[in-house]
Design a protein around this motif. Sequence first.
Motif, PDB file in Angstrom:
ATOM      1  N   GLY A 139      -4.902   5.574   2.224  1.00 53.40           N
ATOM      2  CA  GLY A 139      -4.925   4.607   1.799  1.00 53.40           C
ATOM      3  C   GLY A 139      -6.575   4.441   2.487  1.00 53.40           C
ATOM      4  O   GLY A 139      -6.545   3.095   2.142  1.00 53.40           O
TER       5      GLY A 139
ATOM      6  N   ALA B 115       4.937   4.290  -6.628  1.00 53.32           N
ATOM      7  CA  ALA B 115       4.365   2.674  -5.535  1.00 53.32           C
ATOM      8  C   ALA B 115       4.103   1.560  -6.764  1.00 53.32           C
ATOM      9  O   ALA B 115       4.260   0.362  -6.677  1.00 53.32           O
ATOM     10  CB  ALA B 115       3.230   3.030  -5.823  1.00 53.32           C
TER      11      ALA B 115
ATOM     12  N   LEU C 216       0.385  -0.957  -0.323  1.00 50.36           N
ATOM     13  CA  LEU C 216      -0.019   0.134  -0.182  1.00 50.36           C
ATOM     14  C   LEU C 216       0.707   1.411   0.332  1.00 50.36           C
ATOM     15  O   LEU C 216       1.827   1.385   0.726  1.00 50.36           O
ATOM     16  CB  LEU C 216      -0.901   0.179   1.176  1.00 50.36           C
ATOM     17  CG  LEU C 216      -2.549   0.772   1.163  1.00 50.36           C
ATOM     18  CD1 LEU C 216      -3.206  -0.087   0.473  1.00 50.36           C
ATOM     19  CD2 LEU C 216      -3.204   1.693   1.840  1.00 50.36           C
ATOM     20  N   GLY C 217       0.622   2.083  -0.823  1.00 49.79           N
ATOM     21  CA  GLY C 217       1.005   3.454  -0.925  1.00 49.79           C
ATOM     22  C   GLY C 217       1.583   4.317   0.379  1.00 49.79           C
ATOM     23  O   GLY C 217       1.343   3.244   1.281  1.00 49.79           O
ATOM     24  N   PRO C 218       2.355   5.764   0.362  1.00 52.79           N
ATOM     25  CA  PRO C 218       3.367   6.231   0.884  1.00 52.79           C
ATOM     26  C   PRO C 218       2.019   5.869   2.347  1.00 52.79           C
ATOM     27  O   PRO C 218       2.910   5.634   3.720  1.00 52.79           O
ATOM     28  CB  PRO C 218       3.008   7.166   0.396  1.00 52.79           C
ATOM     29  CG  PRO C 218       2.796   7.243  -0.794  1.00 52.79           C
ATOM     30  CD  PRO C 218       2.511   6.122  -0.813  1.00 52.79           C
ATOM     31  N   ALA C 219       0.741   6.203   2.083  1.00 57.69           N
ATOM     32  CA  ALA C 219       0.261   7.142   3.943  1.00 57.69           C
ATOM     33  C   ALA C 219      -0.035   5.612   4.313  1.00 57.69           C
ATOM     34  O   ALA C 219      -0.573   5.116   5.511  1.00 57.69           O
ATOM     35  CB  ALA C 219      -0.653   8.076   3.973  1.00 57.69           C
ATOM     36  N   GLY C 220      -0.443   4.791   3.713  1.00 54.94           N
ATOM     37  CA  GLY C 220      -1.462   2.869   3.431  1.00 54.94           C
ATOM     38  C   GLY C 220      -0.804   2.455   4.560  1.00 54.94           C
ATOM     39  O   GLY C 220      -1.024   2.022   5.672  1.00 54.94           O
TER      40      GLY C 220
ATOM     41  N   ARG D  87      -7.945   0.653   0.540  1.00 52.79           N
ATOM     42  CA  ARG D  87      -7.638  -0.411   0.962  1.00 52.79           C
ATOM     43  C   ARG D  87      -9.240  -1.370   1.407  1.00 52.79           C
ATOM     44  O   ARG D  87      -8.657  -2.649   0.946  1.00 52.79           O
ATOM     45  CB  ARG D  87      -6.719  -0.120   2.196  1.00 52.79           C
ATOM     46  CG  ARG D  87      -6.783  -1.905   3.187  1.00 52.79           C
ATOM     47  CD  ARG D  87      -5.559  -1.628   4.355  1.00 52.79           C
ATOM     48  NE  ARG D  87      -5.587   0.421   4.975  1.00 52.79           N
ATOM     49  CZ  ARG D  87      -5.046   0.573   5.885  1.00 52.79           C
ATOM     50  NH1 ARG D  87      -4.811  -0.275   6.304  1.00 52.79           N
ATOM     51  NH2 ARG D  87      -4.848   2.617   6.177  1.00 52.79           N
TER      52      ARG D  87
ATOM     53  N   THR E  41      -4.001  -2.807  -4.081  1.00 54.86           N
ATOM     54  CA  THR E  41      -3.184  -3.503  -3.676  1.00 54.86           C
ATOM     55  C   THR E  41      -2.027  -2.239  -3.405  1.00 54.86           C
ATOM     56  O   THR E  41      -2.023  -2.228  -2.271  1.00 54.86           O
ATOM     57  CB  THR E  41      -2.028  -4.199  -5.305  1.00 54.86           C
ATOM     58  OG1 THR E  41      -3.116  -4.815  -5.664  1.00 54.86           O
ATOM     59  CG2 THR E  41      -0.671  -4.905  -4.563  1.00 54.86           C
ATOM     60  N   ALA E  42      -2.149  -0.965  -3.762  1.00 58.20           N
ATOM     61  CA  ALA E  42      -1.830   0.271  -3.183  1.00 58.20           C
ATOM     62  C   ALA E  42      -2.603   1.255  -3.459  1.00 58.20           C
ATOM     63  O   ALA E  42      -3.186   1.411  -4.467  1.00 58.20           O
ATOM     64  CB  ALA E  42      -0.428   0.199  -4.395  1.00 58.20           C
ATOM     65  N   TRP E  43      -2.258   2.513  -3.051  1.00 55.39           N
ATOM     66  CA  TRP E  43      -2.809   4.250  -3.096  1.00 55.39           C
ATOM     67  C   TRP E  43      -1.700   4.843  -3.306  1.00 55.39           C
ATOM     68  O   TRP E  43      -0.578   4.739  -2.905  1.00 55.39           O
ATOM     69  CB  TRP E  43      -3.551   4.047  -1.478  1.00 55.39           C
ATOM     70  CG  TRP E  43      -4.040   5.757  -1.369  1.00 55.39           C
ATOM     71  CD1 TRP E  43      -4.876   6.309  -2.448  1.00 55.39           C
ATOM     72  CD2 TRP E  43      -3.473   6.788  -0.883  1.00 55.39           C
ATOM     73  NE1 TRP E  43      -5.553   7.307  -1.667  1.00 55.39           N
ATOM     74  CE2 TRP E  43      -4.426   7.732  -1.526  1.00 55.39           C
ATOM     75  CE3 TRP E  43      -2.414   6.974   0.645  1.00 55.39           C
ATOM     76  CZ2 TRP E  43      -3.640   9.164  -0.208  1.00 55.39           C
ATOM     77  CZ3 TRP E  43      -2.091   8.082   0.320  1.00 55.39           C
ATOM     78  CH2 TRP E  43      -3.048   9.506   0.439  1.00 55.39           C
TER      79      TRP E  43
END
Lengths: 431, 341
Positions: free
Chosen positions: B187, B208, A5-9, B191, B196-198
């Motif tokens: 995210g 990402a 999950l990206g930066p903040a997640g 989620r 899978t990613a934000w």
Amino acid sequence: MDVALGPAGGPVPRPTRPSGESAFLLDVSRQLAGSLNVRRTVLRALRLAVPVLGDWAVLALFDGCGVTLSACDTDGAPLAPVHVPRLAEDSALGRIRRAGRPELLHSTPGAGSAAGLAGLIPDADLLAIAAGFGLAEVLGVGLTARGSAVGALIAVRGAGQGYTQADVALAEEFARHAAVTLDAARLYEERRHVVATLQASLRPPELPAVPGLRVAACYRTAQERLDIGGDFYDVHGVPGDVSVVVGDVCGKGVEAAVLTGKARQTIKTAARFDRSPAAILAALNDVLYADRPDRFVTVACARLRPAPDGAGTLATIAVAGHPAPLVLRGDGSVEEPVLFGTLVGVLPDLRYEEAAVLLQPGDAMLLYTDGVYEARGRDGLFGQERLRALLPPYAGASPETLCEVVERRVMEHLDGRGHDDIALLAVRCGE
Amino acid sequence: MSTTTEAGLALPRFERALTAGDAGQGVGIVDELLDRGVEPTVLLLDVISEAQRRIGQRWQRGEWSVAQEHIATGVSVAATEAIARWVRRLPVTRGRIVVGCAEREWHSLPALVIATGLRERGWNVAYLGACTPAGRLSAYLHDSGPEAVAVSCSTAWALPGTRQFVEACASAGIPVIAGGTALGPDGTRARALGATAWAPGLREAVDAVKTLPSVVEPATPLAAEPLAEQQGLELNHHTLVETLRRRWRPQDAFAEGTPEHSGIAVAVGDCADQSLSAVQGALLTGDGRLLGDTAAWARALLSARRVPEPRVTALATELGLLLRDYPRAAALLRSHWPGAA
């Protein structure tokens, strides 16, 4: 890692893998069912195989005389597939291909075992990765689907953990699932290639740049999984004399698309001899009627030339069973030339009338098909009134914006309901 | 001069091109900056996205009509396409990525910006544009088998479609990056939808995409009860919007026939539609902040159009009444929409 999950997640925990053999196989069939793409299916099979069936694995897919080997590196990142053009028949992999029987190799130090291993993994780089696991045993099982050997799964286990009979049985069961899915994906890909090649000639064309004009188009097929349908548009000609066409053939889907190909080609050819819209439609009618008088096509056709006095563009228009184009003036007024013409293809020897419209810089012309006004929403059909009413605030907008706003309003009106093919073509005078 | 400064200096000119609806001028500005060596990413973010943010505010403040905003966006799209043509001359050095928007998402520009930025980094990008049904995406995924998919979601209305996008990708094992203003400041929503990613923007998406796994598991099913309520709301959406608009009539603050009365029709319709879409989005993602954000957005929209305060707060009351049969939605509204009871 399953999830990044990206930066903040922050990472999301990976769902736990079901334990036990039957749960494993259930998971395998659930996960493998999702893709019809060979490469994606191979990646998924490799991922499922490790670590249950081995510490590392190679998936071999047979073709003609050769084999393609797919694997991941030790971090689980996919490596580029390796194609081996000729597979030795007496190698372990060759035997799997011919007999479908599993091959189990025990690795013992010495040159003989390396040669045996190369028989299962016929690529030096992959062999080196395999050797890095401190090999104890290498298992190769055939992937057999619908009676033929599709490929093989080669699984590697490091020192101290060989394969029991139950392990081999589990690997074979896994191979059966993977083989059927891979075979289906391969079949899909082969058929897809045929379809894509035929479809390419029927797909709406890229629009050419036309000096003094801006042209944009939009196409949405009734069958959302297809790129082609029964509507068509085209732009062709020479600098200073250009034809724009929008049409709709009877029927839907692939059969209709084939007829659009014929109509488009006929129009293009007719235009080379006489670019007058009435002459083009008469020629199209003659050709289609002579071919088969039970299929019809509706067309709106416009010829665009610089106005004789040099200001703006002169549009000559003819229609065959099709609404006349709408003209959106730079001041926001909307005009519809009064024009009639019988649809093309069902009656012999038709003649068509023409209307002339002078487009000033900033004026636009919109050609459209019945997918627009016959779009059925909660409040009934979209209708030509609604189409005319939405245009005035978009006076002076680029043709791309015009197409987009009409498409969007129609799709919002439909609100998820099914629709006919939709084609739009907008021309704006002035670059 | 640094390229960021050059881009900053070009911004007012570019905004003038948007105001004039002059695509030729907009394209001319980016072509000129590209020729002078300004990086495509800087143009995409500091000129196009920034100008676009400002025109969004103009509409929000009631200075621009929807058509003006569309026409200006058309200029931004044309300028972004010019950058896209420029980056296509760079070599492809990485795998294939599909970029698009789910059904009901018409804001294609953010996706086009992401597509163009990823292409600049060497990804082989297939851009699907606005409003792509999940079935069409699925067919495309089977045909092309990409490494990853990026989906952009700007409006709450498109959150259910974005979930379908995620499901289609994950069932084929393909990782998905989700981004866009409707996914909020972190995210959480991405989620919840199973992404899978934000990635909140282009630079984050570029980072990402490098850390994505090669294969993902099928999406975990959403919690059944909130999902059932969301589906009920979706099914009745139009009836609910119409009921809300019959009961909540801020336009009545102005005399019929005045420009104020006719001028706020679109804004009122958007407030009703977006509020109920946000309720659905909150149920789907479990993130009630979406309601607080929508409340603040509606308030700004209405205040800018000089709607008196009691008629602004009446929206909260009417929403509460409307959602009586949807207990989870009503609870979310009470805890996150200021003034809702």
